[in-house]
Design a protein around this motif. Structure first.
Motif, mmCIF file in Angstrom:
data_model
loop_
_atom_site.group_PDB
_atom_site.id
_atom_site.type_symbol
_atom_site.label_atom_id
_atom_site.label_comp_id
_atom_site.label_asym_id
_atom_site.label_seq_id
_atom_site.Cartn_x
_atom_site.Cartn_y
_atom_site.Cartn_z
ATOM 1 N N TRP A 86 -16.078 -46.982 76.683
ATOM 2 C CA TRP A 86 -14.874 -46.667 75.930
ATOM 3 C C TRP A 86 -13.675 -46.815 76.861
ATOM 4 C CZ3 TRP A 86 -15.049 -46.158 70.823
ATOM 5 C CH2 TRP A 86 -16.269 -45.788 70.233
ATOM 6 N N GLY A 145 -13.892 -39.271 69.839
ATOM 7 C CA GLY A 145 -13.861 -39.689 68.440
ATOM 8 C C GLY A 145 -15.236 -40.118 67.951
ATOM 9 N N LYS A 146 -15.983 -40.834 68.807
ATOM 10 C CA LYS A 146 -17.334 -41.265 68.445
ATOM 11 C C LYS A 146 -18.245 -40.061 68.259
ATOM 12 C CE LYS A 146 -20.776 -44.043 67.737
ATOM 13 N NZ LYS A 146 -20.893 -44.758 66.438
ATOM 14 N N GLY A 193 -17.310 -37.175 67.272
ATOM 15 C CA GLY A 193 -16.927 -36.588 65.975
ATOM 16 C C GLY A 193 -17.585 -37.326 64.821
ATOM 17 N N GLU A 194 -17.640 -38.648 64.915
ATOM 18 C CA GLU A 194 -18.303 -39.443 63.874
ATOM 19 C C GLU A 194 -19.783 -39.089 63.787
ATOM 20 O OE1 GLU A 194 -17.743 -43.581 64.506
ATOM 21 O OE2 GLU A 194 -15.556 -43.455 64.656
ATOM 22 N N GLU A 195 -20.421 -38.967 64.957
ATOM 23 C CA GLU A 195 -21.850 -38.651 64.974
ATOM 24 C C GLU A 195 -22.107 -37.249 64.407
ATOM 25 O OE1 GLU A 195 -24.010 -40.753 65.365
ATOM 26 O OE2 GLU A 195 -23.120 -42.362 66.564
ATOM 27 N N GLN A 210 -20.354 -35.783 62.059
ATOM 28 C CA GLN A 210 -20.231 -35.886 60.603
ATOM 29 C C GLN A 210 -21.491 -36.516 60.010
ATOM 30 O OE1 GLN A 210 -18.060 -34.615 58.528
ATOM 31 N NE2 GLN A 210 -19.221 -35.484 56.805
ATOM 32 N N GLU A 211 -22.058 -37.513 60.690
ATOM 33 C CA GLU A 211 -23.290 -38.138 60.204
ATOM 34 C C GLU A 211 -24.459 -37.152 60.255
ATOM 35 O OE1 GLU A 211 -23.993 -41.809 62.249
ATOM 36 O OE2 GLU A 211 -22.053 -42.669 61.681
ATOM 37 N N GLU A 240 -24.173 -34.896 57.216
ATOM 38 C CA GLU A 240 -24.653 -35.584 56.012
ATOM 39 C C GLU A 240 -26.177 -35.627 55.997
ATOM 40 O OE1 GLU A 240 -22.765 -39.367 56.227
ATOM 41 O OE2 GLU A 240 -20.739 -38.564 55.892
ATOM 42 N N GLU A 258 -29.998 -38.527 63.800
ATOM 43 C CA GLU A 258 -28.563 -38.259 63.922
ATOM 44 C C GLU A 258 -28.276 -37.203 64.988
ATOM 45 O OE1 GLU A 258 -26.468 -40.136 62.752
ATOM 46 O OE2 GLU A 258 -27.622 -41.204 61.228
ATOM 47 N N ASP A 289 -28.372 -39.048 68.190
ATOM 48 C CA ASP A 289 -27.147 -39.840 68.363
ATOM 49 C C ASP A 289 -25.984 -38.961 68.818
ATOM 50 O OD1 ASP A 289 -28.508 -42.084 67.585
ATOM 51 O OD2 ASP A 289 -27.702 -42.133 65.546
ATOM 52 N N LEU A 290 -25.895 -37.751 68.235
ATOM 53 C CA LEU A 290 -24.819 -36.835 68.614
ATOM 54 C C LEU A 290 -24.964 -36.393 70.066
ATOM 55 C CD1 LEU A 290 -22.386 -35.043 68.077
ATOM 56 C CD2 LEU A 290 -23.941 -33.334 67.079
#
Length: 269
Positions: A163, A171-172, A174-176, A178-179, A182, A195, A198-199
């Motif tokens: 990055w 930010g990535k 944060g995306e992980e 949220q996934e 879900e 997931e 990944d986080l």
């Protein structure tokens, strides 16, 4: 002969005696596969002693680890695969070869240049061995998961796969997260595990970008939680209460109050 050399030779004789036909039955039956678990355990005990910053304990654990290394070497030496001389000669030559700025006439101007030089020398070594260069090949899969993740992130970053700044890594993460939320809503266990992994990896990248050792940070957080939990447990026992007796809200309130009060050392009680 120096006293250190005399003591080292004496230790070699102790290991030989333990492995002799009339030695210790337990030591006689060890193999590299059965013995490697003790090597890992002793390494972690040394790390804990270093964290405690107790010189006498560190000295003891260094001795234990040195014994493990010599014993493991002996298992291979008995099979005439290599000797301790080969081990020492190999690492000595490698350190001299990989530090031309110390043992040669090369100079380095920055830590980044030092890393590039180190990797270049390793690549040359692999080429001589006719081994293809693999960016991640030298990172042991047996490392603790968080430390391995951060090592992988660091290694690929040296190759330019990184990055541009810390905010991108955050930010990535944060995306992980949220996934993961879900996936938790779906109830699919395999998806949740993927997931979550990944986080955790994304957080390891954040730690690297922030120049923080993720493994140490997690150890510190676990130690902090342990101290607070044991302190709260002791206070509740003194009051004749159990965690199961409290509602979730009351338990959370007790935890928050305990965080703001002076902490005792219940581990030492």
């Amino acid at each position: 002969m120096t006293r250190t050399a005399e003591k080292f030779l004496a230790l070699l004789e102790i290991v030989n005696r333990l492995r002799a036909p009339d030695g210790c039955p337990w030591d006689q039956k060890q193999t590299p596969q059965t013995f490697k678990q003790y090597l890992v355990e002793e390494t972690h005990e040394l790390l804990e002693a270093i964290n405690d910053d107790d010189p006498s304990h560190i000295c003891e654990e260094l001795g234990d680890l040195l014994f493990q290394v010599i014993f493991l070497n002996n298992l291979y030496q008995e099979k005439n695969l290599f000797t301790l001389f080969d081990v020492i000669d190999s690492i000595s030559a490698k350190m001299i070869r990989r530090h031309p700025h110390v043992f040669g006439n090369q100079t380095v101007e920055s830590e980044q240049e030092l890393h590039r030089q180190w990797q270049s020398i390793k690549s040359q070594e692999n080429a001589r061995k006719e081994q293809p260069r693999h960016t991640l090949g030298s990172i042991p899969k047996s490392l603790p998961a968080l430390r391995r993740a951060q090592r992988v992130a660091d290694r690929v970053a040296r190759e330019g796969f990184d990055w541009p700044n810390l905010s991108g890594a955050v930010g990535k993460a944060g995306e992980e997260f949220q996934e993961l939320r879900e996936a938790l809503s779906s109830g699919n266990r395999e998806q949740i595990q993927e997931e979550l992994g990944d986080l955790l990896f994304a957080l390891a990248v954040v730690a690297r970008k922030a120049d923080i050792d993720g493994e140490e940070a997690l150890h510190d957080a676990t130690n902090k939680f342990t101290t607070r939990f044991l302190s709260l447990e002791k206070r509740m026992l003194d009051q004749g209460k159990r965690f199961a007796d409290l509602t979730p809200d009351a338990l959370l309130d007790a935890w928050q109050r305990n965080k703001t009060e002076p902490q005792s050392s219940p581990e030492n009680d």
